[in-house]
Design a protein around this motif. Structure first.
Motif, short mmCIF file in Angstrom:
data_model
loop_
_atom_site.label_atom_id
_atom_site.label_comp_id
_atom_site.label_asym_id
_atom_site.label_seq_id
_atom_site.Cartn_x
_atom_site.Cartn_y
_atom_site.Cartn_z
N MET A 119 0.83 -1.21 0.00
CA MET A 119 0.00 0.00 0.00
C MET A 119 0.87 1.26 0.00
N ILE A 120 1.89 1.22 0.82
CA ILE A 120 2.80 2.36 0.90
C ILE A 120 3.54 2.53 -0.43
N MET A 121 3.97 1.42 -1.04
CA MET A 121 4.68 1.48 -2.32
C MET A 121 3.77 2.01 -3.42
N THR A 122 2.50 1.63 -3.37
CA THR A 122 1.55 2.12 -4.39
C THR A 122 1.38 3.62 -4.31
N LYS A 123 1.23 4.13 -3.06
CA LYS A 123 1.09 5.58 -2.88
C LYS A 123 2.36 6.31 -3.31
N LEU A 124 3.51 5.71 -3.03
CA LEU A 124 4.77 6.34 -3.40
C LEU A 124 4.91 6.43 -4.93
N VAL A 125 4.54 5.34 -5.60
CA VAL A 125 4.60 5.35 -7.07
C VAL A 125 3.63 6.37 -7.64
N LEU A 126 2.41 6.43 -7.08
CA LEU A 126 1.42 7.40 -7.54
C LEU A 126 1.90 8.83 -7.32
N PHE A 127 2.52 9.08 -6.18
CA PHE A 127 3.04 10.41 -5.87
C PHE A 127 4.13 10.82 -6.86
N ILE A 128 5.05 9.91 -7.14
CA ILE A 128 6.14 10.20 -8.08
C ILE A 128 5.58 10.46 -9.48
N THR A 129 4.56 9.69 -9.86
CA THR A 129 3.94 9.88 -11.19
C THR A 129 3.29 11.24 -11.31
N ILE A 130 2.57 11.66 -10.28
CA ILE A 130 1.91 12.97 -10.30
C ILE A 130 2.93 14.09 -10.39
N ILE A 131 4.02 13.99 -9.61
CA ILE A 131 5.05 15.02 -9.64
C ILE A 131 5.70 15.10 -11.02
N THR A 132 5.97 13.94 -11.62
CA THR A 132 6.58 13.90 -12.95
C THR A 132 5.67 14.54 -13.99
N LEU A 133 4.36 14.23 -13.92
CA LEU A 133 3.42 14.82 -14.86
C LEU A 133 3.34 16.33 -14.70
N LYS A 134 3.39 16.80 -13.47
CA LYS A 134 3.34 18.24 -13.24
C LYS A 134 4.57 18.93 -13.83
N ILE A 135 5.74 18.30 -13.67
CA ILE A 135 6.97 18.89 -14.22
C ILE A 135 6.89 18.93 -15.74
N VAL A 136 6.45 17.84 -16.35
CA VAL A 136 6.36 17.78 -17.81
C VAL A 136 5.36 18.79 -18.33
N LEU A 137 4.20 18.87 -17.66
CA LEU A 137 3.18 19.82 -18.10
C LEU A 137 3.65 21.26 -17.94
N SER A 138 4.39 21.52 -16.85
CA SER A 138 4.87 22.87 -16.64
C SER A 138 5.90 23.28 -17.69
N GLN A 139 6.66 22.27 -18.22
CA GLN A 139 7.68 22.58 -19.22
C GLN A 139 7.10 22.65 -20.63
N THR A 140 5.98 21.99 -20.87
CA THR A 140 5.42 21.95 -22.22
C THR A 140 4.18 22.82 -22.38
N GLN A 141 3.86 23.56 -21.36
CA GLN A 141 2.67 24.39 -21.46
C GLN A 141 2.88 25.50 -22.47
N ASN A 142 1.81 25.88 -23.16
CA ASN A 142 1.88 26.90 -24.20
C ASN A 142 1.63 28.27 -23.60
N ALA A 143 2.28 29.27 -24.19
CA ALA A 143 2.01 30.65 -23.86
C ALA A 143 1.31 31.29 -25.05
N ILE A 144 0.51 32.29 -24.82
CA ILE A 144 -0.25 32.95 -25.88
C ILE A 144 0.15 34.42 -25.92
N LEU A 145 0.45 34.89 -27.14
CA LEU A 145 0.80 36.28 -27.35
C LEU A 145 -0.13 36.86 -28.40
N THR A 146 -0.80 37.94 -28.05
CA THR A 146 -1.69 38.63 -28.98
C THR A 146 -1.03 39.91 -29.44
N VAL A 147 -0.91 40.07 -30.75
CA VAL A 147 -0.26 41.26 -31.30
C VAL A 147 -1.26 42.02 -32.17
#
Length: 545
Positions: free
Chosen positions: A1-29
């Motif tokens: 149970m503890i290992m499952t939560k640890l794996v889930l936690f690591i997966t969520i953190i990894t997804l947040k890092i990836v999403l934060s690096q690949t997020q789009n910015a919008i510029l209106t000119v």
């Protein structure tokens, strides 16, 4: 149970890092800015593009006089990807200086700038608007991947830079059947030598962005017979900005500007990527020229026999370098080593010639030929390019050799003075050669460009257009100062002395006077001092004397 939560936690953190690096910015000119003939830029500005992210650019409030726009993005050293609407083949271009075309009908495209690098980038964005009468840059493209390619492509090697542009399209030539309706002019501007900074890079691009700035800062690149390609001599480490402008032949007020591009003729990101002499032998020879050149400049005529050897070495080395380059594909150390050995052999033979015959006129002739070669190379280095007659190798080398021989014949008529002058000129140039290399200026290319013309295929089409900046001015003044001072010092050293030293051993016939008549003698004997007189034989001379 503890290992499952640890794996889930690591997966969520990894997804947040990836999403934060690949997020789009919008510029209106907003593109409602009025344009003029000199400046058709609707928008320009810098934006920060995070690593592994994409910037979306939406254009609104278009100027009613605009028919199409050229969207361009520039980054320093690292490639970016520009595409419109969808990321599919034919809709994107990758590089450091990229641009795309978009018509405003039915609606203007949405542009995306993608940074796939692991570092954040500063990106300069510029949007230019053109009317319906203006030619479309790259509208008759037949080579690039994007149907309408308003950008330039650069390729380089150690000898030259190639700049390619797609054919423009005239408003009256929908099927690209009359390419002569549009005239294309290429321009160039140098960045300060050895300045790889981001500030100098973007400042240079902005100075070649509009027609007003191009007229003030750009230098016209002559046509060299390669159509929509320009071939230029490479000066590694000196950044150069290239731009092309398409002019309508029928309407003098209609034009459009291609996306400017930049090339250093090397890769500043690589270690020693912009070092010209990257092997030990080249660097050793370059450094030794400082001492050899200074010696020749101030003491060449005083040590005449040493001068003969060094002049022969230089002549034989250059000729051998050219010949071996034409018949064999060797790396630079092997090529320099072979040329050096042959130069030593030729220098020894030239010294032996003076050692045995001692003819000053012939011995000095080789030194004057070297000065003639340097003079002809200087003339070629300063030519603006675009001379079709000189693109023919037979015409060029005939003129080159004629100039070299004429210079030599003019100098050799004053044997004593010309030898001192040749020593001071050749020695001064050899002495400043390593200084030029270490400072990063470009006077060394006076010789290098001539050698390139002899050994590099198709270099007859290259436009030299050498940069001349403050470093070049400094080295030029130093070279002139060394030459003048070397001439004066050597003239003072040899004042009142015999013009040339006697050869150590001569096989020339020694004149003997017999009964008042001069008869050549075939006897081999050492040459006595210059003040000695020939033995006069009369009827009173003893037969066994």
């Amino acid at each position: 149970m503890i290992m499952t939560k640890l794996v889930l936690f690591i997966t969520i953190i990894t997804l947040k890092i990836v999403l934060s690096q690949t997020q789009n910015a919008i510029l209106t000119v907003y593109l409602n800015k009025s344009t003029t003939w000199e400046n058709k830029e609707l928008y320009s500005g810098f934006t920060k593009l995070n690593n592994n992210s994409t910037l979306e650019v939406d254009c609104v409030n278009l100027n009613s006089n605009i028919s199409y726009v050229i969207f361009q993005a520039h980054s320093h050293l690292y490639n970016i990807t520009l595409y419109n609407n969808t990321y599919v083949y034919g809709s994107y271009v990758k590089g450091t200086n990229v641009g795309l075309y978009s018509s405003i009908k039915p609606t203007i495209d949405t542009f995306f700038v993608m940074n796939s690098n692991a570092i954040d980038l500063d990106v300069y964005i510029s949007i230019h608007g053109y009317s319906a009468k203006d030619p479309t840059p790259g509208g008759c493209n037949a080579e690039f991947s994007v149907p309408i390619s308003p950008f330039l492509q650069t390729k380089y090697n150690k000898d030259y830079v190639l700049v390619d542009a797609a054919f423009p399209q005239d408003i009256l030539d929908k099927n690209c059947n009359s390419l002569e309706r549009v005239r294309v002019a290429f321009y160039q501007m140098y960045i300060y030598e050895r300045n790889f900074s981001k500030e100098a890079y973007f400042d240079g691009i902005q100075k070649m962005m509009t027609m007003e700035y191009i007229s003030d800062n750009g230098v016209f690149i002559p046509d060299n017979g390669l159509n929509m390609r320009r071939m230029l001599s490479a000066y590694p480490g000196t950044g150069s900005i290239y731009v092309a402008v398409a002019f309508s032949v029928a309407n003098k007020s209609a034009y459009s500007v291609y996306v400017p591009t930049v090339s250093y003729a090397c890769s500043p990101l690589e270690e020693n990527g912009c070092v010209i002499f990257d092997d030990a032998l080249s660097q050793l020879l370059c450094a030794s020229l400082l001492f050899i050149g200074t010696f020749i400049c101030y003491f060449g005529h005083r040590f005449f026999k040493t001068e003969m050897f060094l002049v022969g070495l230089a002549s034989g080395g250059i000729v051998t370098f050219i010949l071996i380059s034409l018949i064999a594909d060797l790396n630079r150390p092997a090529l320099l080593g072979a040329s050096l050995l042959c130069g030593i052999c030729f220098g020894s033979m030239w010294l032996l010639f003076y050692w045995l015959y001692g003819i000053p006129l012939v011995s000095v002739f080789l030194a004057t030929l070297n000065v003639g070669f340097l003079f002809s190379a200087l003339i070629y280095h300063g030519l603006p390019g675009g001379h079709r007659a000189l693109e023919d190798d037979a015409n060029f080398w005939t003129l080159f050799i004629v100039l070299m021989l004429l210079t030599s014949l003019v100098l050799v008529s004053m044997t004593f003075v010309s030898n001192i002058l040749c020593c001071s000129l050749l020695g001064a140039y050899a002495a400043v050669y390593p200084i030029d290399y270490y400072l990063g200026s470009n006077l060394k290319y006076i010789i290098i460009n001539t050698v390139r013309r002899a050994v590099v295929p198709n270099f007859n089409h290259a436009v030299l257009s050498p940069p001349f900046e403050w470093r070049d001015s400094l080295v030029t003044l130093l070279c002139v100062g060394l030459a003048i001072s070397g001439f004066l010092v050597q003239h003072y050293q040899n004042y009142g002395r015999p013009p040339f030293p006697p050869p150590p051993r001569s096989v020339r016939p020694v004149p003997v006077t017999i009964y008042g008549a001069t008869v050549p003698s075939t006897e081999r004997r050492p040459v006595t001092s210059r003040n000695s007189r020939s033995r006069v034989i009369t009827e009173r001379t003893a037969l066994l004397a």
